[in-house]
Design a protein around this motif. Structure first.
Motif, PDB file in Angstrom:
ATOM      1  N   GLY A  20       0.798  -1.217   0.000  1.00 32.57           N
ATOM      2  CA  GLY A  20       0.000   0.000   0.000  1.00 32.57           C
ATOM      3  C   GLY A  20       0.833   1.269   0.000  1.00 32.57           C
ATOM      4  N   LYS A  21       2.017   1.188  -0.599  1.00 34.00           N
ATOM      5  CA  LYS A  21       2.912   2.341  -0.723  1.00 34.00           C
ATOM      6  C   LYS A  21       3.232   2.558  -2.204  1.00 34.00           C
ATOM      7  N   PRO A  22       3.619   3.784  -2.591  1.00 40.42           N
ATOM      8  CA  PRO A  22       4.003   4.007  -3.986  1.00 40.42           C
ATOM      9  C   PRO A  22       5.145   3.080  -4.399  1.00 40.42           C
ATOM     10  N   MET A  23       5.124   2.688  -5.657  1.00 39.64           N
ATOM     11  CA  MET A  23       6.161   1.828  -6.207  1.00 39.64           C
ATOM     12  C   MET A  23       6.925   2.604  -7.276  1.00 39.64           C
ATOM     13  N   MET A  24       8.232   2.410  -7.332  1.00 38.82           N
ATOM     14  CA  MET A  24       9.052   3.019  -8.372  1.00 38.82           C
ATOM     15  C   MET A  24       9.778   1.925  -9.138  1.00 38.82           C
ATOM     16  N   ILE A  25       9.598   1.924 -10.451  1.00 35.61           N
ATOM     17  CA  ILE A  25      10.324   1.029 -11.345  1.00 35.61           C
ATOM     18  C   ILE A  25      11.312   1.870 -12.127  1.00 35.61           C
ATOM     19  N   VAL A  26      12.555   1.415 -12.195  1.00 33.21           N
ATOM     20  CA  VAL A  26      13.590   2.112 -12.953  1.00 33.21           C
ATOM     21  C   VAL A  26      14.057   1.195 -14.073  1.00 33.21           C
ATOM     22  N   GLY A  27      13.864   1.630 -15.311  1.00 35.35           N
ATOM     23  CA  GLY A  27      14.240   0.823 -16.463  1.00 35.35           C
ATOM     24  C   GLY A  27      13.077   0.696 -17.424  1.00 35.35           C
ATOM     25  N   ASP A  28      13.392   0.501 -18.691  1.00 38.22           N
ATOM     26  CA  ASP A  28      12.358   0.485 -19.724  1.00 38.22           C
ATOM     27  C   ASP A  28      11.625  -0.856 -19.746  1.00 38.22           C
ATOM     28  N   ALA A  29      10.316  -0.790 -19.808  1.00 42.23           N
ATOM     29  CA  ALA A  29       9.489  -1.995 -19.899  1.00 42.23           C
ATOM     30  C   ALA A  29       8.096  -1.593 -20.369  1.00 42.23           C
TER      31      ALA A  29
END
Length: 242
Positions: free
Chosen positions: A165-174
């Motif tokens: 239930g917290k913000p998620m950060m993805i780093v990288g192209d997908a």
């Protein structure tokens, strides 16, 4: 039927020229997507049962970005260290749980380069993960540079992060990003230290109410990937209803 954990499975079949529309043997109506997921009931039980004691995680004066998982070359934690060195805010902390063949080298980098806003915590039992990710301000992971991700992602940690239930950060192209689909965080497609740092600053300075909306969206998304829901999808495929 053919079931892909990556949402772009149909794209893969078409790219290979294996679909009937291109003279191949595969009927695209038989291609389905069922992602990895999470047992939400077990997650909630473990969150209360296995509570890790950690001063950094409990420090209310810092903005905590948490990673959980393997510490290997594919997880690109070097990029996190490079970004952390650019970070000017004294409140930001990167807390990294996990182990792997890159752990000792990265830990030595932290010491040698005096990177004070990164802590490598080592391995913990899977049962402790719900407690850890639920006490983060943001949970994140970094992708390696792989053409495979143009068909989507199926990382197990994604669903722990959503359930927190917290913000998620993805780093990288997908492609087929859960963040784009559910508005539950920030997807940084340029995997560079500067881009990562800018995204961290954006989240850290964001109004708390906006981050809470992202967190609520994350929980809604997690419910769609509960094993009970995914099992019903699998049953429907087996019985020919999808």
């Amino acid at each position: 039927s053919i079931i892909f954990t990556m949402e772009g499975g149909r794209d893969y079949i078409i790219e290979k020229g294996w679909d009937k529309g291109q003279g191949g043997p595969i009927d695209l109506k038989k291609v389905h997507h069922i992602n990895n997921g999470i047992d939400l009931e077990a997650f909630e039980i473990n969150r209360d049962k296995y509570v890790i004691e950690d001063d950094d995680l409990d420090d209310s004066t810092t903005f905590k970005l948490v990673y959980t998982g393997s510490i290997r070359r594919a997880n690109n934690i070097d990029l996190v260290l490079d970004a952390a060195k650019l970070e000017k805010s004294p409140e930001v902390r990167f807390l990294i749980w996990g182990n792997g063949d890159q752990f000792d080298r990265l830990n030595q980098r932290v010491k040698d380069e005096n990177i004070q806003n990164v802590k490598l915590k080592g391995r913990v039992g899977k049962g402790y993960i719900p407690s850890i990710v639920s006490r983060a301000d943001v949970n994140f992971f970094v992708l390696e540079d792989s053409p495979l991700f143009r068909f989507g992602l199926s990382l197990n940690k994604s669903f722990d992060y959503l359930a927190a239930g917290k913000p998620m950060m993805i780093v990288g192209d997908a492609a087929y990003s859960l963040i784009d689909k559910y508005q539950c965080g920030i997807h940084v497609r340029e995997a560079s230290p500067l881009s990562l740092m800018q995204a961290v600053d954006q989240l850290a300075k964001m109004d708390l109410a906006k981050r809470k909306i992202m967190g609520r969206n994350a929980i809604k998304a997690a419910k769609e990937y509960d094993f009970k829901v995914l099992t019903q999808k699998l049953v429907a495929v087996i019985e020919g209803h999808l």
